[in-house]
Write a protein that holds these residues in place. Structure first.
Motif, PDB file in Angstrom:
ATOM      1  N   UNK A 266      30.834  44.597  39.856  1.00 38.87           N
ATOM      2  CA  UNK A 266      31.584  45.507  40.708  1.00 38.87           C
ATOM      3  C   UNK A 266      32.991  44.963  40.958  1.00 38.87           C
ATOM      4  N   UNK A 267      33.879  45.870  41.298  1.00 40.65           N
ATOM      5  CA  UNK A 267      35.265  45.483  41.562  1.00 40.65           C
ATOM      6  C   UNK A 267      35.362  44.450  42.671  1.00 40.65           C
ATOM      7  N   UNK A 268      34.498  44.531  43.671  1.00 43.59           N
ATOM      8  CA  UNK A 268      34.584  43.595  44.792  1.00 43.59           C
ATOM      9  C   UNK A 268      34.308  42.150  44.363  1.00 43.59           C
ATOM     10  N   UNK A 269      33.654  41.983  43.219  1.00 45.99           N
ATOM     11  CA  UNK A 269      33.406  40.638  42.682  1.00 45.99           C
ATOM     12  C   UNK A 269      34.602  40.152  41.876  1.00 45.99           C
ATOM     13  N   UNK A 270      35.168  41.023  41.068  1.00 42.81           N
ATOM     14  CA  UNK A 270      36.208  40.624  40.116  1.00 42.81           C
ATOM     15  C   UNK A 270      37.621  40.651  40.717  1.00 42.81           C
ATOM     16  N   UNK A 271      37.925  41.635  41.517  1.00 51.36           N
ATOM     17  CA  UNK A 271      39.301  41.813  41.990  1.00 51.36           C
ATOM     18  C   UNK A 271      39.862  40.624  42.759  1.00 51.36           C
ATOM     19  N   UNK A 272      39.064  39.922  43.570  1.00 51.27           N
ATOM     20  CA  UNK A 272      39.624  38.732  44.239  1.00 51.27           C
ATOM     21  C   UNK A 272      40.141  37.686  43.246  1.00 51.27           C
ATOM     22  N   UNK A 273      39.496  37.592  42.094  1.00 47.42           N
ATOM     23  CA  UNK A 273      39.959  36.656  41.068  1.00 47.42           C
ATOM     24  C   UNK A 273      41.271  37.127  40.451  1.00 47.42           C
ATOM     25  N   UNK A 274      41.376  38.415  40.218  1.00 43.45           N
ATOM     26  CA  UNK A 274      42.600  38.955  39.613  1.00 43.45           C
ATOM     27  C   UNK A 274      43.792  38.823  40.545  1.00 43.45           C
ATOM     28  N   UNK A 275      43.520  38.654  41.824  1.00 43.86           N
ATOM     29  CA  UNK A 275      44.595  38.507  42.818  1.00 43.86           C
ATOM     30  C   UNK A 275      45.075  37.065  42.960  1.00 43.86           C
ATOM     31  N   UNK A 276      44.421  36.125  42.272  1.00 47.61           N
ATOM     32  CA  UNK A 276      44.834  34.724  42.341  1.00 47.61           C
ATOM     33  C   UNK A 276      46.065  34.541  41.462  1.00 47.61           C
ATOM     34  N   UNK A 277      47.199  34.365  42.080  1.00 47.40           N
ATOM     35  CA  UNK A 277      48.459  34.331  41.345  1.00 47.40           C
ATOM     36  C   UNK A 277      48.494  33.205  40.309  1.00 47.40           C
ATOM     37  N   UNK A 278      47.947  32.044  40.641  1.00 45.19           N
ATOM     38  CA  UNK A 278      48.081  30.889  39.757  1.00 45.19           C
ATOM     39  C   UNK A 278      47.041  30.838  38.647  1.00 45.19           C
ATOM     40  N   UNK A 279      46.044  31.723  38.661  1.00 43.90           N
ATOM     41  CA  UNK A 279      45.043  31.723  37.602  1.00 43.90           C
ATOM     42  C   UNK A 279      45.693  32.151  36.288  1.00 43.90           C
ATOM     43  N   UNK A 280      45.538  31.344  35.260  1.00 46.60           N
ATOM     44  CA  UNK A 280      46.186  31.588  33.976  1.00 46.60           C
ATOM     45  C   UNK A 280      45.788  32.962  33.427  1.00 46.60           C
ATOM     46  N   UNK A 281      46.749  33.653  32.826  1.00 45.33           N
ATOM     47  CA  UNK A 281      46.617  35.076  32.506  1.00 45.33           C
ATOM     48  C   UNK A 281      45.455  35.395  31.577  1.00 45.33           C
ATOM     49  N   UNK A 282      45.164  34.538  30.614  1.00 47.33           N
ATOM     50  CA  UNK A 282      44.097  34.865  29.663  1.00 47.33           C
ATOM     51  C   UNK A 282      42.738  34.928  30.340  1.00 47.33           C
ATOM     52  N   UNK A 283      42.561  34.147  31.417  1.00 50.08           N
ATOM     53  CA  UNK A 283      41.301  34.203  32.163  1.00 50.08           C
ATOM     54  C   UNK A 283      41.198  35.499  32.956  1.00 50.08           C
ATOM     55  N   UNK A 284      42.313  35.991  33.461  1.00 53.05           N
ATOM     56  CA  UNK A 284      42.303  37.280  34.152  1.00 53.05           C
ATOM     57  C   UNK A 284      41.947  38.404  33.174  1.00 53.05           C
ATOM     58  N   UNK A 285      42.422  38.283  31.948  1.00 60.01           N
ATOM     59  CA  UNK A 285      42.114  39.284  30.940  1.00 60.01           C
ATOM     60  C   UNK A 285      40.613  39.328  30.664  1.00 60.01           C
ATOM     61  N   UNK A 286      40.006  38.144  30.574  1.00 61.78           N
ATOM     62  CA  UNK A 286      38.555  38.067  30.358  1.00 61.78           C
ATOM     63  C   UNK A 286      37.810  38.686  31.532  1.00 61.78           C
ATOM     64  N   UNK A 287      38.226  38.332  32.743  1.00 58.99           N
ATOM     65  CA  UNK A 287      37.545  38.830  33.937  1.00 58.99           C
ATOM     66  C   UNK A 287      37.709  40.341  34.084  1.00 58.99           C
ATOM     67  N   UNK A 288      38.868  40.830  33.745  1.00 57.50           N
ATOM     68  CA  UNK A 288      39.101  42.271  33.873  1.00 57.50           C
ATOM     69  C   UNK A 288      38.128  43.061  33.005  1.00 57.50           C
ATOM     70  N   UNK A 289      37.772  42.507  31.856  1.00 57.34           N
ATOM     71  CA  UNK A 289      36.810  43.164  30.964  1.00 57.34           C
ATOM     72  C   UNK A 289      35.390  43.108  31.511  1.00 57.34           C
ATOM     73  N   UNK A 290      35.156  42.236  32.484  1.00 57.87           N
ATOM     74  CA  UNK A 290      33.829  42.110  33.080  1.00 57.87           C
ATOM     75  C   UNK A 290      33.613  43.085  34.229  1.00 57.87           C
ATOM     76  N   UNK A 291      34.657  43.829  34.599  1.00 55.91           N
ATOM     77  CA  UNK A 291      34.554  44.745  35.720  1.00 55.91           C
ATOM     78  C   UNK A 291      34.006  46.094  35.242  1.00 55.91           C
TER      79      UNK A 291
END
Length: 252
Positions: free
Chosen positions: A221-246
């Motif tokens: 669910x978005x409530x699990x993934x979105x907090x991670x996507x909001x972490x400014x310092x998290x390297x972009x490729x990891x956000x891309x992976x997480x976004x696909x998990x939503x």
């Protein structure tokens, strides 16, 4: 409670969490597949300068995939070696897998590992602590921005001496490959320095949880993934992976 929601208890900062027991650097040397690599790191006896690119005496042969500001310094728990050696009946020595820093826990605290370090954590290596403040003149400050992704060079490094299957894939599945730091403040680093956790803006964001989310075959669910996507310092490729998990139904 699922691991993706495991809480990270609030702690009072700054906190002396470990001592730095070894600093390592490597030189680019002939490796496998007619390539060069600096994956084998040797202990450094003297203090060494650290800038935005990492330890000034450390080299990376493949600058496209290793090194740079978002992979400036690598730390790996010694437990990773214990787990590899136990699983595959090996005797891989510390420093073989490319880490720059090795720490040892203090004050009865757990060793720094993927279960208790978080994306966004800032650690200070050096300085003196007193009266709830740290005198950090000349010390290095490092921020965790991503886990390390094990690559084929781990297989080649260990496979030079043993006939072992795909260790890199096993390490990735276990989520025990350590982490990369971004340099927050330049300074001088050497063995025997105290290590202080001075910032923890995202206490939910353990590397263990990040690996579990990334390796999962499930959608979340978005409530699990979105907090991670909001972490400014998290390297972009990891956000891309997480976004696909939503879950698609959760995407606005």
């Amino acid at each position: 409670m699922s691991a993706t929601h495991r809480p990270n208890p609030e702690i009072n900062l700054p906190l002396h969490v470990a001592n730095l027991v070894c600093v390592r650097a490597g030189k680019a040397m002939p490796f496998t597949r007619d390539e060069m690599s600096a994956i084998d790191k040797a202990p450094i006896a003297a203090p060494v300068a650290v800038n935005f690119m990492g330890l000034t005496t450390d080299e990376q042969a493949d600058r496209k995939h290793h090194g740079g500001p978002l992979k400036a310094v690598h730390q790996l728990p010694t437990a990773t070696y214990e787990k590899i050696n136990t699983e595959f009946d090996l005797k891989v020595r510390i420093g073989t897998l490319g880490e720059n820093l090795t720490t040892e826990a203090v004050n009865g605290l757990p060793e720094m590992d993927e279960s208790n370090v978080c994306i966004g954590d800032v650690y200070q290596y050096g300085g003196q602590y007193g009266d709830d403040k740290i005198n950090g003149e000349g010390s290095v400050q490092l921020r965790i921005v991503q886990p390390r992704r094990p690559c084929y060079k781990i297989n080649d490094q260990i496979g030079q001496f043993t006939k072992v299957p795909n260790i890199a894939a096993w390490v990735s599945k276990q989520g025990i490959s350590g982490w990369y730091f971004q340099v927050v403040r330049d300074g001088i680093i050497n063995a025997d320095l105290p290590v202080y956790l001075i910032e923890r803006p995202y206490p939910f964001a353990t590397l263990e949880t990040l690996w579990q989310l990334s390796n999962s075959k499930e959608k979340f669910d978005a409530e699990v993934i979105e907090p991670w996507l909001a972490i400014e310092c998290l390297e972009a490729s990891w956000k891309k992976v997480l976004n696909k998990k939503m879950k698609k139904s959760s995407v606005q």
